[in-house]
Enzyme design. Structure first.
Site, PDB file in Angstrom:
ATOM      1  N   HIS A 145       0.841  -1.187   0.000  1.00  0.00           N
ATOM      2  CA  HIS A 145       0.000   0.000   0.000  1.00  0.00           C
ATOM      3  C   HIS A 145       0.880   1.242   0.000  1.00  0.00           C
ATOM      4  O   HIS A 145       2.099   1.156   0.182  1.00  0.00           O
ATOM      5  CB  HIS A 145      -0.911   0.020   1.244  1.00  0.00           C
ATOM      6  CG  HIS A 145      -0.169   0.103   2.532  1.00  0.00           C
ATOM      7  ND1 HIS A 145       0.536  -0.963   3.053  1.00  0.00           N
ATOM      8  CD2 HIS A 145       0.000   1.132   3.414  1.00  0.00           C
ATOM      9  CE1 HIS A 145       1.108  -0.603   4.191  1.00  0.00           C
ATOM     10  NE2 HIS A 145       0.807   0.664   4.431  1.00  0.00           N
ATOM     11  N   ASP A 161       0.801   5.266   1.861  1.00  0.00           N
ATOM     12  CA  ASP A 161       0.136   5.985   2.946  1.00  0.00           C
ATOM     13  C   ASP A 161      -0.571   7.208   2.364  1.00  0.00           C
ATOM     14  O   ASP A 161       0.034   7.973   1.615  1.00  0.00           O
ATOM     15  CB  ASP A 161       1.147   6.425   3.998  1.00  0.00           C
ATOM     16  CG  ASP A 161       1.773   5.243   4.724  1.00  0.00           C
ATOM     17  OD1 ASP A 161       1.157   4.153   4.710  1.00  0.00           O
ATOM     18  OD2 ASP A 161       2.868   5.406   5.298  1.00  0.00           O
ATOM     19  N   HIS A 163       4.819   0.215   0.029  1.00  0.00           N
ATOM     20  CA  HIS A 163       5.539  -0.598   0.992  1.00  0.00           C
ATOM     21  C   HIS A 163       4.633  -1.681   1.543  1.00  0.00           C
ATOM     22  O   HIS A 163       3.418  -1.673   1.334  1.00  0.00           O
ATOM     23  CB  HIS A 163       6.115   0.263   2.121  1.00  0.00           C
ATOM     24  CG  HIS A 163       5.098   1.131   2.812  1.00  0.00           C
ATOM     25  ND1 HIS A 163       4.549   2.263   2.234  1.00  0.00           N
ATOM     26  CD2 HIS A 163       4.532   1.042   4.044  1.00  0.00           C
ATOM     27  CE1 HIS A 163       3.698   2.828   3.075  1.00  0.00           C
ATOM     28  NE2 HIS A 163       3.659   2.095   4.179  1.00  0.00           N
ATOM     29  N   ARG A 187       7.475  -8.577  16.272  1.00  0.00           N
ATOM     30  CA  ARG A 187       7.867  -7.271  15.744  1.00  0.00           C
ATOM     31  C   ARG A 187       6.848  -6.218  16.173  1.00  0.00           C
ATOM     32  O   ARG A 187       5.640  -6.429  16.053  1.00  0.00           O
ATOM     33  CB  ARG A 187       7.959  -7.311  14.218  1.00  0.00           C
ATOM     34  CG  ARG A 187       8.437  -5.996  13.590  1.00  0.00           C
ATOM     35  CD  ARG A 187       8.577  -6.130  12.070  1.00  0.00           C
ATOM     36  NE  ARG A 187       9.198  -4.963  11.480  1.00  0.00           N
ATOM     37  CZ  ARG A 187       8.529  -3.892  11.057  1.00  0.00           C
ATOM     38  NH1 ARG A 187       7.203  -3.861  11.151  1.00  0.00           N
ATOM     39  NH2 ARG A 187       9.165  -2.859  10.533  1.00  0.00           N
TER      40      ARG A 187
END
Length: 323
Positions: free
Chosen positions: A199, A201, A256, A266
């Site tokens: 996607h 941002d 990204h 994570r």
């Protein structure tokens, strides 16, 4: 050490396994304390739309404090976490990362932080006082960093006023949010899988950092995917769709994604600096050369958000606003 409870994520089918991309050594590293950083910022925005900043001025203790509070929250029993959800869009969510059914191995907290600061009721509880304090300090510091980076960009573009971008993020009605992501270990799975699908941002700027676990990948101009080596002491900056429009495509909104590591936990913390809800987005005349045509028609941030909600992942959302 925080002991993680087995998440409800494990009760549903897994996203398909993924092969990690090779690490990329060409990510620009910009020391904000060095003279000439403004020109380097502009070049990074034009060529990649993604870069790392060092000497950012945010104390590591402040960063570590919020990360610790986030891990405490994600380690709660699933029933307690779900009382903070479902994310509509703010609150606790897991697995579902888009309104059109996109799925990933992730759980998250999404918080509105400007016009309705700390809008999640659980943050008002006495038991959440340390979490609330860490959030307030971190948000104040990271917003200041976002504005510093935006103003250095303007210096590098040699336009006035210096706050032409940062004033949108600092506006009382700025549509800015903070997202805490947790990609938990997956019992019995030793590979990598989709944590958050590809996607861009939608906001103006994204300021992100993670613990020392790899997973973030970006797309280069040739369409190839590369992995970003994590760096706990630095912040990574994404150019958002709104900034691509404001610069008439001169700056690139980077595509990204995140791969989740099945054996390691994570955590990432992402500040999204967005414009006010009623802001009209169009290329700035200050950045238009003589005779240059606008690539995008004017549209409101609200119009764009509605579009972005319908096409969360992997779609060319800006294409719907091109002339």
């Amino acid at each position: 050490m925080v002991v993680l409870t087995k998440p409800a994520l494990g009760q549903v089918s897994l996203p398909r396994p993924q092969k990690p991309s090779p690490y990329f050594s060409g990510i620009p590293v910009i020391d904000l304390s060095e003279p000439g950083s403004e020109a380097l910022l502009v070049r990074a925005c034009e060529e990649l739309g993604f870069f790392k900043v060092t000497n950012h001025g945010i104390p590591m203790e402040l960063i570590a404090s919020l990360e610790e509070e986030a891990m405490k929250f994600f380690a709660l029993p699933q029933a307690e976490k779900e009382r903070v959800g479902p994310a509509t869009p703010f609150g606790y969510g897991s697995r579902t990362i888009g309104s059109n059914g996109d799925m990933g191995w992730v759980e998250y907290l999404l918080m509105q932080i400007t016009s309705k600061p700390m809008s999640l009721p659980f943050l008002m509880d006495a038991s959440a006082s340390s979490f609330r304090s860490a959030l307030n300090e971190y948000i104040s510091a990271v917003r200041k960093l976002a504005c510093e980076v935006l103003e250095l960009m303007v210096d590098g573009l040699k336009i006035e006023p210096r706050n032409v971008f940062s004033k949108l993020v600092m506006d009382e009605e700025s549509d800015s949010v903070l997202r805490l992501n947790h990609y938990p270990p997956c019992p019995g799975f030793n590979g990598t899988m989709t944590g958050f699908g590809e996607h861009t941002d939608p906001q103006i700027i994204s300021v992100l950092r993670s613990n020392n676990i790899a997973g973030l990948e970006i797309s280069l101009r040739d369409g190839s995917w590369v992995s970003v080596l994590p760096d706990q002491a630095s912040f990574f900056i994404n150019v958002g769709d709104s900034l691509q429009v404001l610069t008439n495509g001169r700056f690139r909104s980077v595509r990204h994604r995140v791969l989740a590591n099945g054996s390691k936990s994570r955590v990432s913390m992402v500040y999204f600096g967005g414009p006010p809800s009623g802001e009209r987005l169009a290329p700035l005349p200050l950045l238009m050369g003589e005779g240059e045509q606008s690539l995008y028609r004017e549209f409101t941030w609200c119009e764009y958000k509605r579009c972005a909600c319908r096409t969360m992942l992997a779609d060319n959302r800006l294409g719907q606003f091109e002339k």
